[in-house]
Design an enzyme around this catalytic site. Structure first.
Site, PDB file in Angstrom:
ATOM      1  N   LYS A 178       0.834  -1.204   0.000  1.00  0.00           N
ATOM      2  CA  LYS A 178       0.000   0.000   0.000  1.00  0.00           C
ATOM      3  C   LYS A 178       0.870   1.256   0.000  1.00  0.00           C
ATOM      4  O   LYS A 178       0.718   2.165   0.827  1.00  0.00           O
ATOM      5  CB  LYS A 178      -0.964  -0.006   1.177  1.00  0.00           C
TER       6      LYS A 178
ATOM      7  N   ILE B  62       5.546  10.372  -1.544  1.00  0.00           N
ATOM      8  CA  ILE B  62       5.774  11.266  -2.669  1.00  0.00           C
ATOM      9  C   ILE B  62       6.304  10.435  -3.838  1.00  0.00           C
ATOM     10  O   ILE B  62       6.803   9.316  -3.642  1.00  0.00           O
ATOM     11  CB  ILE B  62       6.762  12.393  -2.311  1.00  0.00           C
TER      12      ILE B  62
ATOM     13  N   GLY C 145     -11.247  -9.135   1.680  1.00  0.00           N
ATOM     14  CA  GLY C 145     -12.295  -9.136   2.697  1.00  0.00           C
ATOM     15  C   GLY C 145     -13.152 -10.380   2.697  1.00  0.00           C
ATOM     16  O   GLY C 145     -14.147 -10.467   3.417  1.00  0.00           O
TER      17      GLY C 145
ATOM     18  N   GLY D  27     -16.841 -10.885   3.890  1.00  0.00           N
ATOM     19  CA  GLY D  27     -17.142 -10.843   2.458  1.00  0.00           C
ATOM     20  C   GLY D  27     -17.543 -12.208   1.935  1.00  0.00           C
ATOM     21  O   GLY D  27     -16.976 -13.227   2.337  1.00  0.00           O
TER      22      GLY D  27
ATOM     23  N   GLY E 198      -7.472 -14.493   2.884  1.00  0.00           N
ATOM     24  CA  GLY E 198      -6.343 -14.644   3.776  1.00  0.00           C
ATOM     25  C   GLY E 198      -6.588 -15.631   4.892  1.00  0.00           C
ATOM     26  O   GLY E 198      -6.383 -16.833   4.740  1.00  0.00           O
TER      27      GLY E 198
END
Length: 215
Positions: free
Chosen positions: A60, A64, A169, A175, A190
């Site tokens: 993730k 910059i 999810g 989910g 996962g």
């Protein structure tokens, strides 16, 4: 129908390799994040790579442009085939990740909306839609959208068209794989797999949803 991606968020290297090997026949890719990378180092990519599956670094990346480039270059040079970055840092930061991916013949996916309950606090008010639109403009390969909220996946599909949507999810977070299977290109699972008594059997249980039904 989607591909099955294992989110291998364990911290013990030996366990990670054992799970990956056992589940590999039922997977289309493996995704690892900071827990395993910080424990085992980026060299884990070369060892997981022996399973012959694409490896996605879920770091993730959110900085910059120059820092993003430095991070992504290290990831791809270590042997990963994909990187996940955040889109809220702006178009230039996303473009830096995409450019690194292209230079290394890899893929870049942009988080448009997160799957946990807190993801609704700031990924709202049109922000996910703008991130998704920016991901397309930046040339990313696709976005990350929450399997915990299929209605949001449908909305974001309208912004990315045929770009890939990878959806986390599934399982422990609530989910439903069947609910999003026709909406996305990859389902990310996962804990429901790696915490199972028999991870391989847990991975195989998603075989009916996979795009490439090898089993």
């Amino acid at each position: 129908m989607p591909e099955l991606i294992l989110a291998l968020d364990v911290t013990e290297k030996k366990k990670a390799l054992e799970i990956a090997h056992a589940c590999a026949p039922y997977l289309d890719a493996i995704k690892i994040g900071y827990p395993l990378a910080l424990s085992a180092g980026l060299s884990i990519a070369s060892e997981l790579g022996k399973e012959g599956l694409p490896l996605i670094a879920d770091f993730k990346v959110a900085d910059i442009p120059n820092t993003n480039t430095l991070i992504c270059d290290q990831v791809f040079e270590a042997g990963f085939s994909g990187i996940i970055c955040q889109g809220f840092c702006g178009m230039d930061s996303v473009k830096a990740c995409v450019a690194s991916a292209r230079a290394h013949k890899g893929a870049c996916y942009v988080v448009a909306e997160m799957s946990h309950p807190g993801g609704k606090e700031f990924f709202t008010g049109g922000i996910p839609e703008q991130i998704a639109a920016n991901a397309v403009i930046a040339g990313a390969d696709g976005i990350i959208a929450p399997a915990t909220r299929p209605d949001r996946v449908r909305v974001l599909r309208g912004f990315v068209g045929k770009k890939k949507i990878l959806s986390p999810g599934i399982g422990t977070q609530g989910g439903d794989a069947d609910a999003v299977a026709t909406l996305v290109d990859g389902i990310i699972v996962g804990r429901s797999i790696y915490e199972a008594k028999d991870p391989a059997a847990a991975a195989q249980s998603y075989a009916h949803l996979r795009r490439d039904k090898k089993q």
